[in-house]
Design a protein around this motif. Structure first.
Motif, PDB file in Angstrom:
ATOM      1  N   GLY A 161       0.810  -1.216   0.000  1.00 53.52           N
ATOM      2  CA  GLY A 161       0.000   0.000   0.000  1.00 53.52           C
ATOM      3  C   GLY A 161       0.838   1.257   0.000  1.00 53.52           C
ATOM      4  O   GLY A 161       0.561   2.206  -0.745  1.00 53.52           O
ATOM      5  N   ALA A 162       1.893   1.280   0.827  1.00 47.92           N
ATOM      6  CA  ALA A 162       2.758   2.450   0.876  1.00 47.92           C
ATOM      7  C   ALA A 162       3.487   2.655  -0.447  1.00 47.92           C
ATOM      8  O   ALA A 162       3.621   3.792  -0.931  1.00 47.92           O
ATOM      9  N   ALA A 163       3.956   1.569  -1.065  1.00 48.00           N
ATOM     10  CA  ALA A 163       4.643   1.694  -2.356  1.00 48.00           C
ATOM     11  C   ALA A 163       3.690   2.174  -3.435  1.00 48.00           C
ATOM     12  O   ALA A 163       4.081   2.967  -4.309  1.00 48.00           O
ATOM     13  N   ALA A 164       2.431   1.720  -3.400  1.00 45.76           N
ATOM     14  CA  ALA A 164       1.450   2.183  -4.392  1.00 45.76           C
ATOM     15  C   ALA A 164       1.144   3.668  -4.219  1.00 45.76           C
ATOM     16  O   ALA A 164       1.059   4.420  -5.199  1.00 45.76           O
ATOM     17  N   VAL A 165       0.971   4.091  -2.969  1.00 43.58           N
ATOM     18  CA  VAL A 165       0.731   5.520  -2.718  1.00 43.58           C
ATOM     19  C   VAL A 165       1.920   6.354  -3.177  1.00 43.58           C
ATOM     20  O   VAL A 165       1.758   7.416  -3.822  1.00 43.58           O
ATOM     21  N   ASN A 166       3.116   5.878  -2.895  1.00 43.11           N
ATOM     22  CA  ASN A 166       4.305   6.612  -3.309  1.00 43.11           C
ATOM     23  C   ASN A 166       4.459   6.642  -4.824  1.00 43.11           C
ATOM     24  O   ASN A 166       4.969   7.619  -5.383  1.00 43.11           O
ATOM     25  N   ALA A 167       4.040   5.574  -5.504  1.00 45.20           N
ATOM     26  CA  ALA A 167       4.135   5.553  -6.959  1.00 45.20           C
ATOM     27  C   ALA A 167       3.265   6.656  -7.578  1.00 45.20           C
ATOM     28  O   ALA A 167       3.668   7.309  -8.546  1.00 45.20           O
ATOM     29  N   LEU A 179      -1.897   9.465 -20.938  1.00 43.66           N
ATOM     30  CA  LEU A 179      -1.978   8.017 -21.066  1.00 43.66           C
ATOM     31  C   LEU A 179      -1.196   7.482 -22.257  1.00 43.66           C
ATOM     32  O   LEU A 179      -0.622   6.389 -22.186  1.00 43.66           O
ATOM     33  N   ARG A 180      -1.138   8.237 -23.349  1.00 39.08           N
ATOM     34  CA  ARG A 180      -0.521   7.729 -24.571  1.00 39.08           C
ATOM     35  C   ARG A 180       0.926   8.174 -24.751  1.00 39.08           C
ATOM     36  O   ARG A 180       1.682   7.506 -25.460  1.00 39.08           O
ATOM     37  N   VAL A 181       1.320   9.298 -24.124  1.00 43.78           N
ATOM     38  CA  VAL A 181       2.661   9.838 -24.360  1.00 43.78           C
ATOM     39  C   VAL A 181       3.530   9.748 -23.107  1.00 43.78           C
ATOM     40  O   VAL A 181       4.624   9.182 -23.139  1.00 43.78           O
ATOM     41  N   LEU A 182       3.033  10.317 -22.004  1.00 43.57           N
ATOM     42  CA  LEU A 182       3.863  10.408 -20.800  1.00 43.57           C
ATOM     43  C   LEU A 182       3.962   9.077 -20.054  1.00 43.57           C
ATOM     44  O   LEU A 182       5.059   8.642 -19.668  1.00 43.57           O
ATOM     45  N   LEU A 183       2.822   8.437 -19.817  1.00 48.05           N
ATOM     46  CA  LEU A 183       2.822   7.238 -18.991  1.00 48.05           C
ATOM     47  C   LEU A 183       3.657   6.101 -19.575  1.00 48.05           C
ATOM     48  O   LEU A 183       4.426   5.469 -18.835  1.00 48.05           O
ATOM     49  N   PRO A 184       3.571   5.792 -20.887  1.00 44.63           N
ATOM     50  CA  PRO A 184       4.418   4.708 -21.408  1.00 44.63           C
ATOM     51  C   PRO A 184       5.903   4.969 -21.226  1.00 44.63           C
ATOM     52  O   PRO A 184       6.672   4.036 -20.978  1.00 44.63           O
ATOM     53  N   ALA A 185       6.332   6.233 -21.330  1.00 40.49           N
ATOM     54  CA  ALA A 185       7.750   6.544 -21.182  1.00 40.49           C
ATOM     55  C   ALA A 185       8.203   6.485 -19.731  1.00 40.49           C
ATOM     56  O   ALA A 185       9.338   6.095 -19.441  1.00 40.49           O
ATOM     57  N   ALA A 186       7.320   6.880 -18.809  1.00 47.07           N
ATOM     58  CA  ALA A 186       7.706   6.955 -17.395  1.00 47.07           C
ATOM     59  C   ALA A 186       7.337   5.712 -16.604  1.00 47.07           C
ATOM     60  O   ALA A 186       7.775   5.576 -15.457  1.00 47.07           O
ATOM     61  N   LEU A 187       6.563   4.798 -17.182  1.00 44.66           N
ATOM     62  CA  LEU A 187       6.099   3.648 -16.419  1.00 44.66           C
ATOM     63  C   LEU A 187       7.232   2.735 -15.937  1.00 44.66           C
ATOM     64  O   LEU A 187       7.211   2.301 -14.781  1.00 44.66           O
ATOM     65  N   ALA A 239      10.307   3.474 -15.104  1.00 40.01           N
ATOM     66  CA  ALA A 239      10.954   4.139 -13.974  1.00 40.01           C
ATOM     67  C   ALA A 239      10.035   4.172 -12.755  1.00 40.01           C
ATOM     68  O   ALA A 239      10.493   4.015 -11.617  1.00 40.01           O
ATOM     69  N   THR A 240       8.742   4.354 -12.975  1.00 40.07           N
ATOM     70  CA  THR A 240       7.788   4.353 -11.861  1.00 40.07           C
ATOM     71  C   THR A 240       7.733   2.985 -11.200  1.00 40.07           C
ATOM     72  O   THR A 240       7.676   2.880  -9.965  1.00 40.07           O
ATOM     73  N   LEU A 241       7.770   1.932 -12.000  1.00 39.69           N
ATOM     74  CA  LEU A 241       7.791   0.581 -11.436  1.00 39.69           C
ATOM     75  C   LEU A 241       9.080   0.314 -10.667  1.00 39.69           C
ATOM     76  O   LEU A 241       9.069  -0.374  -9.645  1.00 39.69           O
ATOM     77  N   THR A 242      10.190   0.852 -11.170  1.00 39.67           N
ATOM     78  CA  THR A 242      11.448   0.718 -10.435  1.00 39.67           C
ATOM     79  C   THR A 242      11.360   1.407  -9.085  1.00 39.67           C
ATOM     80  O   THR A 242      11.772   0.858  -8.051  1.00 39.67           O
ATOM     81  N   GLY A 243      10.824   2.628  -9.071  1.00 43.30           N
ATOM     82  CA  GLY A 243      10.635   3.334  -7.810  1.00 43.30           C
ATOM     83  C   GLY A 243       9.688   2.596  -6.886  1.00 43.30           C
ATOM     84  O   GLY A 243       9.903   2.538  -5.663  1.00 43.30           O
ATOM     85  N   PHE A 244       8.638   2.005  -7.455  1.00 46.88           N
ATOM     86  CA  PHE A 244       7.700   1.208  -6.658  1.00 46.88           C
ATOM     87  C   PHE A 244       8.419   0.029  -6.002  1.00 46.88           C
ATOM     88  O   PHE A 244       8.233  -0.243  -4.805  1.00 46.88           O
ATOM     89  N   ALA A 245       9.252  -0.675  -6.775  1.00 50.90           N
ATOM     90  CA  ALA A 245       9.971  -1.832  -6.235  1.00 50.90           C
ATOM     91  C   ALA A 245      10.944  -1.419  -5.140  1.00 50.90           C
ATOM     92  O   ALA A 245      11.066  -2.099  -4.111  1.00 50.90           O
ATOM     93  N   LEU A 246      11.644  -0.307  -5.344  1.00 50.03           N
ATOM     94  CA  LEU A 246      12.584   0.165  -4.325  1.00 50.03           C
ATOM     95  C   LEU A 246      11.858   0.579  -3.049  1.00 50.03           C
ATOM     96  O   LEU A 246      12.298   0.274  -1.937  1.00 50.03           O
TER      97      LEU A 246
END
Length: 276
Positions: free
Chosen positions: A68-74, A185-193, A195-202
């Protein structure tokens, strides 16, 4: 003629040997002791330790609160990184410095500060408790503490990616009639996803092993607000080293599985982004 493309570091063999030696010394050797110490327990005793009601309750709280905390931080980490990259405002340097505060602040100090703020007589707790929201000495307090210590991981991971994104692509999409939601959804999210998942995992990995900031605000009530690291420390204080390592092995296995799943998802998102 010699190869002009000589690297700064030594050759593959020496570099790989040093890498494996260092990883074995720092990572594998300490982790191997978990298995050796846990082996002192028989199968029946090991099963009884890792599946006791108190242990199961601590697993549930630690894993769910960390996720939950990682999802909120993401979500909010992405938002903060976007503001820091795309906007100029008074006090931006101060905000940027505050992002790294959980890195530098001792976790025990974080726990004491959060408890003082969210307790029933704290300046936030006294406002929330009349509304029926109890933070300190509750599961919500565990979530707040884990969110606090994990926020910098997402921001510092996503920020360089957002800084490298060209605004021309967003402007071109807007000129072609895309709405703000479609641009995101079509431009920003695919490029940043990725890195966002990496931050979520960390952030998840950091939260799963957190002890200092949670031990104060949680209240440490068995079966209710007791996290697994605290239960491990309790067994260590009772000189039950085999039981403590057994619980630690369960958490290690769960964290490795979840991190493997996140890394697999990262590869899929990178591959999909490359095909777009």
């Amino acid at each position: 003629m010699g190869d002009a493309r000589r690297g700064i570091l030594p050759g593959f063999g020496l570099s790989t040997g040093v890498t494996l030696f260092w990883l074995g010394l720092v990572v594998l050797l300490p982790l191997s002791t978990l298995g050796l110490e846990t082996a002192r327990l028989g199968p029946a005793q090991l099963w009884a330790v890792v599946t006791s009601p108190r242990a199961l309750a601590s697993y549930r709280l630690s894993l769910l609160a960390s996720l939950g905390a990682a999802a909120v931080n993401a979500v909010f980490g992405f938002l903060v990184a976007w503001v820091l990259v795309r906007y100029r405002f008074p006090g931006k340097a101060l905000v940027d410095a505050l992002v790294d505060l959980p890195f530098a602040l001792p976790t025990a100090v974080s726990g004491i500060a959060l408890t003082a703020v969210y307790s029933s007589n704290g300046w936030m707790g006294r406002l929330l408790e009349p509304l029926g929201v109890k933070v300190a000495f509750s599961r919500l307090g565990v979530l707040v503490a884990l969110t606090f210590i994990g926020l910098p991981f997402v921001i510092r991971t996503v920020e360089p990616v957002l800084a490298d994104l060209e605004r021309d692509v967003e402007e071109a999409a807007a000129l072609l009639g895309a709405s703000r939601g479609q641009v995101f959804l079509r431009v920003l999210l695919p490029a940043a996803l990725p890195a966002t998942l990496t931050g979520f995992a960390l952030a998840f990995a950091r939260a799963l092993g957190e002890y200092g900031s949670v031990v104060f605000i949680s209240g440490n009530m068995p079966m209710r607000t007791e996290i697994t690291p605290l239960l491990i420390m309790t067994r260590l204080e009772q000189f039950d080293y085999a039981g403590a390592t057994a619980l630690a092995s369960v958490m290690l296995g769960a964290s490795l599985l979840l991190l493997f799943a996140v890394n697999r998802l990262q590869r899929l998102t990178r591959a999909r982004a490359g095909m777009v």
